[in-house]
Design a protein around this motif. Structure first.
Motif, short mmCIF file in Angstrom:
data_model
loop_
_atom_site.label_atom_id
_atom_site.label_comp_id
_atom_site.label_asym_id
_atom_site.label_seq_id
_atom_site.Cartn_x
_atom_site.Cartn_y
_atom_site.Cartn_z
N GLY A 81 27.70 -6.58 14.41
CA GLY A 81 26.96 -7.47 15.31
C GLY A 81 25.58 -7.78 14.77
O GLY A 81 25.09 -8.91 14.88
N GLY A 82 24.93 -6.79 14.15
CA GLY A 82 23.62 -7.02 13.53
C GLY A 82 23.71 -7.97 12.34
O GLY A 82 22.86 -8.84 12.15
N ILE A 83 24.75 -7.81 11.54
CA ILE A 83 24.95 -8.74 10.41
C ILE A 83 25.18 -10.15 10.92
O ILE A 83 24.59 -11.12 10.42
N PHE A 84 26.03 -10.29 11.94
CA PHE A 84 26.29 -11.60 12.51
C PHE A 84 25.02 -12.23 13.08
O PHE A 84 24.73 -13.42 12.85
N ALA A 85 24.21 -11.44 13.80
CA ALA A 85 22.98 -11.97 14.39
C ALA A 85 21.99 -12.41 13.32
O ALA A 85 21.35 -13.46 13.45
N MET A 86 21.85 -11.64 12.24
CA MET A 86 20.90 -12.00 11.19
C MET A 86 21.37 -13.24 10.44
O MET A 86 20.55 -14.07 10.05
N ARG A 87 22.67 -13.38 10.24
CA ARG A 87 23.16 -14.57 9.54
C ARG A 87 23.07 -15.81 10.42
O ARG A 87 22.91 -16.92 9.92
N THR A 88 23.17 -15.61 11.73
CA THR A 88 23.13 -16.75 12.64
C THR A 88 21.71 -17.15 13.00
O THR A 88 21.35 -18.33 12.95
N TRP A 89 20.89 -16.17 13.40
CA TRP A 89 19.55 -16.47 13.91
C TRP A 89 18.45 -15.87 13.03
O TRP A 89 17.32 -15.72 13.47
N GLY A 90 18.75 -15.55 11.78
CA GLY A 90 17.77 -14.91 10.91
C GLY A 90 16.58 -15.80 10.58
O GLY A 90 15.46 -15.31 10.41
N GLU A 91 16.78 -17.10 10.52
CA GLU A 91 15.66 -17.99 10.19
C GLU A 91 14.61 -18.02 11.29
O GLU A 91 13.47 -18.41 11.06
N LEU A 92 14.97 -17.62 12.50
CA LEU A 92 13.99 -17.57 13.58
C LEU A 92 13.00 -16.44 13.42
O LEU A 92 11.94 -16.44 14.05
N MET A 93 13.30 -15.45 12.55
CA MET A 93 12.39 -14.32 12.33
C MET A 93 11.34 -14.64 11.28
O MET A 93 10.38 -13.89 11.14
N VAL A 94 11.51 -15.73 10.53
CA VAL A 94 10.55 -16.09 9.49
C VAL A 94 9.47 -16.97 10.12
O VAL A 94 9.78 -17.97 10.78
N PRO A 95 8.19 -16.61 9.95
CA PRO A 95 7.13 -17.46 10.54
C PRO A 95 7.12 -18.85 9.89
O PRO A 95 7.27 -19.00 8.69
N ALA A 96 6.91 -19.83 10.72
CA ALA A 96 6.95 -21.21 10.23
C ALA A 96 5.63 -21.65 9.67
O ALA A 96 4.61 -21.18 9.81
#
Length: 74
Positions: A59-74
């Motif tokens: 589930g953690g792998i799936f979450a990071m692959r799906t919503w991982g770009e939201l953790m990078v500051p814009a």
């Protein structure tokens, strides 16, 4: 201090006598494995812990692959 031990000729404490198993001659090896290792009441809590750990891991792998770009500051 005196050593406390089992009585003489009592055998090792970690050894248990073999349990008598009910064998069905028509049962396949896979169904015997499922009955003795997966669905056995004494092993079920450990199996549930393994499944829960795998679910959190994947589930953690799936979450990071799906919503991982939201953790990078814009």
């Amino acid at each position: 201090m005196a050593r406390r031990s089992a009585p003489p000729h009592s055998g090792p404490a970690y050894y248990s006598a073999p349990t008598r198993k009910i064998a069905d001659p028509n049962e396949s090896a896979f169904s015997e494995f499922m009955r003795e290792q997966i669905w056995a009441p004494e092993k079920l809590p450990g199996n549930v812990n393994i499944v829960a750990g795998l679910a959190v891991f994947f589930g953690g792998i799936f979450a990071m692959r799906t919503w991982g770009e939201l953790m990078v500051p814009a």
